[in-house]
Design a protein around this motif. Sequence first.
Motif, short mmCIF file in Angstrom:
data_model
loop_
_atom_site.label_atom_id
_atom_site.label_comp_id
_atom_site.label_asym_id
_atom_site.label_seq_id
_atom_site.Cartn_x
_atom_site.Cartn_y
_atom_site.Cartn_z
N GLN A 271 0.84 -1.20 0.00
CA GLN A 271 0.00 0.00 0.00
C GLN A 271 0.87 1.25 0.00
OE1 GLN A 271 -3.06 1.15 3.23
NE2 GLN A 271 -1.66 2.89 2.99
N THR A 317 -5.22 -0.41 -2.09
CA THR A 317 -5.31 1.02 -2.43
C THR A 317 -5.26 1.85 -1.15
OG1 THR A 317 -7.74 0.98 -2.40
CG2 THR A 317 -6.67 0.58 -4.52
N PRO A 342 -5.21 5.63 -6.28
CA PRO A 342 -6.03 4.44 -6.05
C PRO A 342 -6.65 3.89 -7.33
CG PRO A 342 -6.44 6.06 -4.35
CD PRO A 342 -5.61 6.74 -5.40
N GLU A 343 -7.18 4.76 -8.17
CA GLU A 343 -7.76 4.30 -9.44
C GLU A 343 -6.70 3.70 -10.34
OE1 GLU A 343 -10.98 4.07 -10.31
OE2 GLU A 343 -11.30 4.65 -8.21
N LYS A 346 -5.86 0.22 -9.19
CA LYS A 346 -6.88 -0.75 -9.59
C LYS A 346 -6.74 -1.10 -11.08
CE LYS A 346 -10.36 1.60 -7.73
NZ LYS A 346 -11.75 1.94 -7.31
N GLN A 347 -6.46 -0.11 -11.90
CA GLN A 347 -6.27 -0.36 -13.33
C GLN A 347 -5.07 -1.28 -13.57
OE1 GLN A 347 -5.94 3.47 -15.26
NE2 GLN A 347 -7.87 4.18 -14.37
N GLY A 349 -3.76 -3.36 -11.40
CA GLY A 349 -4.08 -4.68 -10.88
C GLY A 349 -4.79 -5.52 -11.91
N ALA A 350 -5.77 -4.91 -12.60
CA ALA A 350 -6.49 -5.63 -13.64
C ALA A 350 -5.57 -5.97 -14.82
CB ALA A 350 -7.68 -4.79 -14.12
N VAL A 356 -6.54 -6.79 -6.00
CA VAL A 356 -6.58 -5.43 -5.45
C VAL A 356 -7.59 -5.36 -4.31
CG1 VAL A 356 -6.98 -2.99 -5.92
CG2 VAL A 356 -5.96 -4.45 -7.69
N ASP A 358 -9.51 -2.91 -2.25
CA ASP A 358 -9.85 -1.49 -2.44
C ASP A 358 -10.17 -0.82 -1.10
OD1 ASP A 358 -10.35 0.94 -3.54
OD2 ASP A 358 -12.06 0.31 -4.76
N ASN A 360 -9.30 2.11 -0.31
CA ASN A 360 -9.65 3.50 -0.57
C ASN A 360 -11.16 3.67 -0.61
OD1 ASN A 360 -10.33 5.60 -3.02
ND2 ASN A 360 -8.71 6.35 -1.67
N GLU A 425 -12.42 -7.25 2.43
CA GLU A 425 -12.17 -7.16 0.98
C GLU A 425 -11.52 -8.44 0.46
OE1 GLU A 425 -12.05 -4.30 -1.88
OE2 GLU A 425 -13.91 -4.90 -0.89
#
Length: 502
Positions: A271, A317, A342-343, A346-347, A349-350, A356, A358, A360, A425
Amino acid sequence: MKARLLACAALLCALRPAWTADLRFEFAGKDAVPCHARYSDATGHGFVDSTVALPPRPVHTAGIRTGGAGCEITESAVDPNAGTDHYNNHGMAFRIKAPPGAYAVQVRTTSDAADTIVSISGMQTSRLLAPVFWDAASLLPNRTRMQAQGREWEYRYVNGRGVIDIEIEPKRAGTPVGIAAITLTPLAPQPRAAGELPTLFTLGDSTVKSYTFDEAPMSGWGQVFDRLFDPARVRVLNYSMGGRSFRNAYAEGRLNDLLLAGRIGDVVMIQFGHNDESTDETKRYGRGATEAMYAEMIRAVYVPAIRARGMVPVFVTPMSRVNGAQPAGEPYTNSFTKRRFPELMKQLGAELGVPVVDLNARSVEYYNAAGREAVTAMVMSIEAGETPGKTNDGSYANGHPANKIDGTHFKEALAKQYARLVATELARLAAQGDKVAAGIIAQLKPAVRNALAANDWSPLQPEIAADIVRGDGAYYRNQIEKLLQLGVLRKDVDGNFRPMSR
């Protein structure tokens, strides 16, 4: 059993270094690398004009000359900012194509260590030479220090990029420095010994850090996260420290030492994001990063290095910062509005196939559910006389030394909630079929797994009285939780503490 052994054998084969023999470069003698050689993908080695560091550090090629012992350069001036986090004495850098993995790096210079700085792919040599600990309690020493004696330098380095830069930099103007020989020896990932527990590593900043008693009441979620796990199934080690970001946790060797301590199959939960927001991204050893730099550290440095060691990355995140002056009646919103880390995480991670967590998004949901009074009480809002603890700003004895409500840092009451959110999560991801998350969930204590299944944590956190969770009764929530936890005070038969009547 046979299938499992075959799977393990296949994994070890996949992690075997692309080449296993030493790769050696001599810069003097019959088969010497020419000092005018420039790097190309075709040759796989040569001198470069800038390093792979972020930001790239300009170095010199035009001044490199052939000396009696190797390739040398003399700089007419050095940076007056030497000793800070932003300097450049230039010198030279020799690049070697090397796949991700660990290497024993040996460098012989033409100049003594007293006159020379040898760096590897943008790392901070002054930090690598010094005896340091990665945690506040001095329980996790750096076991991968750089060694320098005379003209011989040695370091074990985990490479994530497809190349390694050997940087030779002068300490003084007018003093020739140079490179005589380089040897890279691949180091295979380490399988876990029979009977050895797997390790779950947490790596992050002050919001994940484990604090010492004199820093109370500040806490990080990594400080309480290990309480959720069955010690007969897994070790949980927290490599987090305040002020860290993707850039400086790499540069100081924190990531490197963690990866060399880990074994095949160990998990690394990462993180970063708060200190990456710093606007010092142009500094050589700064904390800050642009979104492009943040993405490159993840994509080109961290993930390939972790996987090359046979370890498993998991992203967390960063939780939203709390506005210490939150207006009454207004909802909490995500603090990452300029650099949307954070976004981006996530992107990535994909894109990279990394689970991920999340935190956040879950943090903002939690703040709005708990309300302004409770959230303000759980971040670092400190009254005079509340604690004799200290921070980097000074003592808390007279309240926060910066005369503010610090919404980035928090007390144990909120750290426990973040740890709960992380575990929840992971359970959500496991339910969706994520095998990495399922493996982590299987290492939790049975009582924690039961709490996740029932969505009821009250048996695990009996110190949380029903009437201190929100509203005016939450004002001293952290202190009340601690006193209930220690058995100094008790709840009534209805599970309430009744703070307003005491």
